[in-house]
Design a protein around this motif. Structure first.
Motif, PDB file in Angstrom:
ATOM      1  N   GLU A 230      22.809  42.019 -12.101  1.00 56.95           N
ATOM      2  CA  GLU A 230      21.399  41.817 -12.434  1.00 56.95           C
ATOM      3  C   GLU A 230      21.227  40.608 -13.347  1.00 56.95           C
ATOM      4  O   GLU A 230      20.290  39.813 -13.180  1.00 56.95           O
ATOM      5  N   GLN A 231      22.131  40.446 -14.316  1.00 55.45           N
ATOM      6  CA  GLN A 231      22.065  39.309 -15.228  1.00 55.45           C
ATOM      7  C   GLN A 231      22.242  37.995 -14.480  1.00 55.45           C
ATOM      8  O   GLN A 231      21.625  36.975 -14.821  1.00 55.45           O
ATOM      9  N   ALA A 232      23.078  38.021 -13.445  1.00 52.67           N
ATOM     10  CA  ALA A 232      23.356  36.821 -12.664  1.00 52.67           C
ATOM     11  C   ALA A 232      22.275  36.546 -11.617  1.00 52.67           C
ATOM     12  O   ALA A 232      22.322  35.513 -10.939  1.00 52.67           O
ATOM     13  N   GLY A 233      21.334  37.471 -11.467  1.00 50.17           N
ATOM     14  CA  GLY A 233      20.291  37.294 -10.460  1.00 50.17           C
ATOM     15  C   GLY A 233      20.824  37.390  -9.045  1.00 50.17           C
ATOM     16  O   GLY A 233      20.393  36.658  -8.151  1.00 50.17           O
ATOM     17  N   ARG A 234      21.761  38.345  -8.842  1.00 52.05           N
ATOM     18  CA  ARG A 234      22.379  38.505  -7.517  1.00 52.05           C
ATOM     19  C   ARG A 234      22.142  39.923  -6.977  1.00 52.05           C
ATOM     20  O   ARG A 234      23.091  40.667  -6.740  1.00 52.05           O
ATOM     21  N   PRO A 235      20.903  40.343  -6.778  1.00 52.71           N
ATOM     22  CA  PRO A 235      20.627  41.717  -6.329  1.00 52.71           C
ATOM     23  C   PRO A 235      21.140  42.012  -4.919  1.00 52.71           C
ATOM     24  O   PRO A 235      21.136  43.163  -4.498  1.00 52.71           O
ATOM     25  N   ASP A 236      21.600  40.974  -4.218  1.00 54.88           N
ATOM     26  CA  ASP A 236      22.152  41.169  -2.864  1.00 54.88           C
ATOM     27  C   ASP A 236      23.539  41.799  -2.899  1.00 54.88           C
ATOM     28  O   ASP A 236      24.042  42.254  -1.862  1.00 54.88           O
ATOM     29  N   VAL A 237      24.200  41.819  -4.059  1.00 52.46           N
ATOM     30  CA  VAL A 237      25.539  42.395  -4.174  1.00 52.46           C
ATOM     31  C   VAL A 237      25.401  43.899  -4.419  1.00 52.46           C
ATOM     32  O   VAL A 237      24.840  44.320  -5.430  1.00 52.46           O
ATOM     33  N   ALA A 238      25.913  44.703  -3.498  1.00 54.38           N
ATOM     34  CA  ALA A 238      25.775  46.154  -3.580  1.00 54.38           C
ATOM     35  C   ALA A 238      26.917  46.761  -4.403  1.00 54.38           C
ATOM     36  O   ALA A 238      28.049  46.281  -4.354  1.00 54.38           O
TER      37      ALA A 238
END
Length: 302
Positions: A230-238
């Motif tokens: 979430e901090q990295a702005g990568r919500p695509d990673v499950a």
């Protein structure tokens, strides 16, 4: 007839002593763990403590915060004190040889919770860790669309996590999912440790080699991975975990990267462990060396 005060007092003392005898004779069960800082361990230890106290036992709890040398020392002390039984709260019996020998020499029975069957342990009560690994891995395969790259967060000193990881890896291999990294997560402090590990993974795997998912052997590293993502702005990673702790269920309900967990039946595990200890205290051997209970997959609502 009047009682002389001193005789009355003596009579009251005798009565009080008679009433105290059963409490003095009640069994003492020593729970010893290296993982009390872990939410799942804390939950099952508290459940066991409640189950034991309902049976009239005195249940003590000792935590060594990941130090297995100290754990062995505490087991030796408990054996020398001739406690009624020792219960191990998770961990690898191979790291407990000194303590198990001391318990055996003192004829103190040992029951394990979420550890492993081994010499010196009357019975291990745990979840079906192979199935926990399969269910969680299958959930991650579905979450990443059946393809891509994933990383695994593990903790090899824990036999249950080790078994889950092996079963999960077999699922990934069968599905054609590439496991690009398998990282050890330290305990205590698994949330922070997993967050740092995931930060590094997200930096190392970018562009065409970007991560699609993270499998965590229990919920706390899954939470740390989620926070990093979430901090990295990568919500695509499950992300998936195992345990079904309240914080994990809350994250899953939010609909973010934390996609699934497999809830363990900790009250059932604790009750079964208490029943085994009860049998041992009454001279009845455990019917099995290992008892396994099923887990329940929890996923985001579609």
């Amino acid at each position: 007839m009047r009682l002389i005060p001193s005789l009355l007092a003596a009579g009251l003392l005798v009565t009080a002593a008679a009433c105290a005898e059963p409490a003095a004779d009640r069994p003492t069960v020593a729970v010893i763990t290296a993982y009390l800082a872990n939410a799942a361990t804390k939950e099952v230890v508290e459940d066991f403590q409640a189950a034991g106290e309902k049976r009239g036992w005195k249940v003590t709890v000792t935590d060594t915060a990941g130090d297995f040398n100290a754990l062995n020392s505490k087991m030796v002390n408990a054996a020398n004190e001739k406690v009624s039984a020792i219960v191990l709260g998770m961990g690898d019996p191979q790291q407990m040889g000194l303590g198990l020998r001391a318990a055996g020499d003192a004829s103190v029975p040992v029951v394990a919770i979420d550890a492993a069957a081994a010499d010196g342990i009357a019975a291990n009560v745990t979840s079906d860790n192979d199935d926990l690994g399969r269910q969680s891995a299958e959930a991650l395969v579905e979450a990443v669309g059946g393809q891509g790259r994933i990383a695994m967060l593990t903790h090899d000193p824990h036999p249950g996590v080790r078994a889950r990881a092996a079963a999960a890896k077999a699922v990934f291999e069968k599905a054609g999912i590439q496991v690009v990294a398998s990282k050890h997560v330290a305990v205590p402090g698994p949330v922070e440790a997993a967050r740092k590990v995931t930060d590094d993974l997200l930096t190392a795997y970018t562009g065409g080699n970007a991560l699609n998912g993270i499998w965590a052997g229990w919920d706390e590293p899954a939470l740390g991975a989620t926070q990093s993502i979430e901090q990295a702005g990568r919500p695509d990673v499950a992300v998936v975990g195992v345990d079904g702790q309240d914080f994990a269920l809350a994250e899953i309900d939010k609909g973010g990267p934390f996609r699934a967990t497999v809830k363990q039946d900790w009250p059932g595990v604790a009750d079964k462990a208490a029943a085994v200890v009860d049998d041992l205290l009454n001279g009845k051997a455990a019917a099995e060396k290992q008892y396994t209970l099923p887990g329940t997959l929890v996923t985001q609502k579609k």
